[in-house]
Design a protein around this motif. Structure first.
Motif, mmCIF file in Angstrom:
data_model
loop_
_atom_site.group_PDB
_atom_site.id
_atom_site.type_symbol
_atom_site.label_atom_id
_atom_site.label_comp_id
_atom_site.label_asym_id
_atom_site.label_seq_id
_atom_site.Cartn_x
_atom_site.Cartn_y
_atom_site.Cartn_z
ATOM 1 N N LYS A 154 0.744 -1.273 0.115
ATOM 2 C CA LYS A 154 -0.107 0.033 0.121
ATOM 3 C C LYS A 154 0.852 1.184 0.086
ATOM 4 C CE LYS A 154 -3.744 2.386 2.496
ATOM 5 N NZ LYS A 154 -4.736 2.357 3.625
ATOM 6 N N ALA A 155 1.833 1.376 0.701
ATOM 7 C CA ALA A 155 2.825 2.444 0.869
ATOM 8 C C ALA A 155 3.650 2.621 -0.429
ATOM 9 C CB ALA A 155 3.654 2.175 2.175
ATOM 10 N N THR A 156 3.915 1.560 -0.910
ATOM 11 C CA THR A 156 4.751 1.475 -2.352
ATOM 12 C C THR A 156 3.761 2.004 -3.366
ATOM 13 O OG1 THR A 156 5.884 -0.431 -1.630
ATOM 14 C CG2 THR A 156 6.103 0.024 -4.013
ATOM 15 N N ALA A 157 2.772 1.658 -3.488
ATOM 16 C CA ALA A 157 1.662 2.366 -4.237
ATOM 17 C C ALA A 157 1.356 3.847 -3.972
ATOM 18 C CB ALA A 157 0.248 1.474 -4.376
ATOM 19 N N GLU A 158 1.386 4.222 -3.019
ATOM 20 C CA GLU A 158 1.432 5.557 -2.653
ATOM 21 C C GLU A 158 2.514 6.511 -3.279
ATOM 22 O OE1 GLU A 158 0.275 6.101 1.362
ATOM 23 O OE2 GLU A 158 -1.825 5.366 1.026
ATOM 24 N N LEU A 159 3.680 5.680 -3.028
ATOM 25 C CA LEU A 159 5.067 6.370 -3.521
ATOM 26 C C LEU A 159 5.198 6.502 -4.675
ATOM 27 C CD1 LEU A 159 7.159 4.899 -0.540
ATOM 28 C CD2 LEU A 159 6.710 7.384 -0.786
ATOM 29 N N GLY A 211 2.568 6.008 -7.301
ATOM 30 C CA GLY A 211 1.676 6.355 -7.917
ATOM 31 C C GLY A 211 0.804 5.262 -8.753
ATOM 32 N N THR A 222 -1.222 1.516 -8.685
ATOM 33 C CA THR A 222 -2.112 0.760 -7.890
ATOM 34 C C THR A 222 -1.452 -0.557 -7.497
ATOM 35 O OG1 THR A 222 -3.255 -0.418 -9.697
ATOM 36 C CG2 THR A 222 -3.864 1.872 -9.198
ATOM 37 N N ARG A 280 -8.917 7.178 -9.525
ATOM 38 C CA ARG A 280 -8.923 8.320 -10.122
ATOM 39 C C ARG A 280 -10.438 8.954 -10.243
ATOM 40 N NH1 ARG A 280 -4.533 9.273 -14.585
ATOM 41 N NH2 ARG A 280 -2.613 8.952 -13.585
#
Length: 308
Positions: A5-10, A12, A14, A171
């Motif tokens: 989850k953190a990797t996805a946020e970092l 961009g 999913t 999005r």
């Protein structure tokens, strides 16, 4: 170490894309904790960021996944730098090629621009000047109708490849279309690219869509907004009727953004609070940001209503 989850946020990306790139292409192979959950280190995150940027510029992930980190870094640098100095002359050169029916040359230059340039640079330095020059040359007779249609066809096929790369389920979903009587779509495509770059999930429906059908699609797909374009002054009365029909058919919470030469006239004539003339990319980007921040509360309200 970062969980998925953190990797996805970092990055961009999913979580679904991260898993797919791992399973299908071996782009990054994360470590696992005792419970079997994926963990990514800083080097993996950096690699994923490079992959995200390069796929956004048209490079297929199947080709990128086999490259090592150094090759990705070189390719990212080339994508930033290639062609920037010669961009001002590029739209004119491309139309000169079309005027001489050198279609392969036009398509090659367009493909290179899409592959190597960030979307914002692509639209502002290549696509928008190209559209303006098409209008000038068509008006003074230097561009025949068939040549203008060749430009439209080639642009549409290449630019659609950008819009469909990352659907982006998280999005805000924005529908792009023109209403009946408006066949011009190049400006609509350009606006769709700006919206994509600003963080929208663009669903491009093309030209001549009846208002009731557009409203049905917006409802079924839970669209955050509907964007339409109207350019030809001769079609303004028909466009006005279509905009009024769209305003009546859409659900009350869905805004309508109208662009093109008739935008201000249509927004003022319909005089609906939901309809807004959008005449520059910065305004469009700001609307998308507002839309994104408003989506979660809206869904929560809907869920409460359905539960009740």
């Amino acid at each position: 170490m970062f969980p998925i989850k953190a990797t996805a946020e970092l990055t961009g990306l999913t979580p679904e894309t991260l898993r797919a790139w791992e399973r299908r292409h071996g782009a990054v192979v994360p470590l696992r904790d005792a419970a079997g959950r994926r963990l990514y280190d800083a080097q993996m995150v950096d690699r994923l960021c490079h992959l995200h940027r390069l796929t956004g510029r048209g490079h297929p992930i199947r080709d990128l996944a086999a490259l090592d980190d150094a090759a990705l870094e070189r390719l990212s640098g080339a994508s930033r730098d290639t062609g920037y100095g010669g961009l001002d002359a590029l739209p004119g050169q491309m139309l000169d090629a079309i005027a001489d029916y050198r279609i392969d040359e036009f398509d090659r230059d367009l493909t290179v621009a899409i592959t190597t340039l960030p979307v914002a640079v692509l639209v502002s330095r290549v696509v928008a000047p190209l559209l303006r020059e098409v209008g000038v040359r068509w008006a003074d007779g230097r561009l025949a109708i068939a040549q203008e249609r060749l430009v439209s066809s080639l642009l549409r096929s290449r630019l659609m490849s950008v819009l469909t790369q990352h659907p982006g389920a998280a999005r805000p979903r924005v529908l792009f279309a023109t209403l009946p009587g408006e066949p011009h779509e190049l400006g609509l495509l350009g606006a769709g690219l700006h919206a994509h770059d600003a963080g929208a999930s663009v669903l491009y429906l093309g030209t001549g869509l009846p208002a009731d059908e557009l409203a049905t699609v917006a409802s079924r797909l839970d669209a955050a907004a509907v964007a339409v374009s109207s350019i030809d002054p001769g079609h303004a009365p028909q466009a006005l009727a279509g905009m009024r029909a769209l305003d009546a058919a859409l659900e009350p919470h869905v805004p309508v953004w109208v662009g093109g030469g008739n935008a201000r006239y249509l927004a003022e004539a319909v005089a609906s609070p939901r309809i807004q003339a959008v005449i520059d990319p910065m305004s469009l980007a700001e609307l998308i940001r507002r839309c994104a921040s408003a989506r979660r509360p809206l869904r929560t309200r809907r869920e409460r209503t359905a539960a009740g």
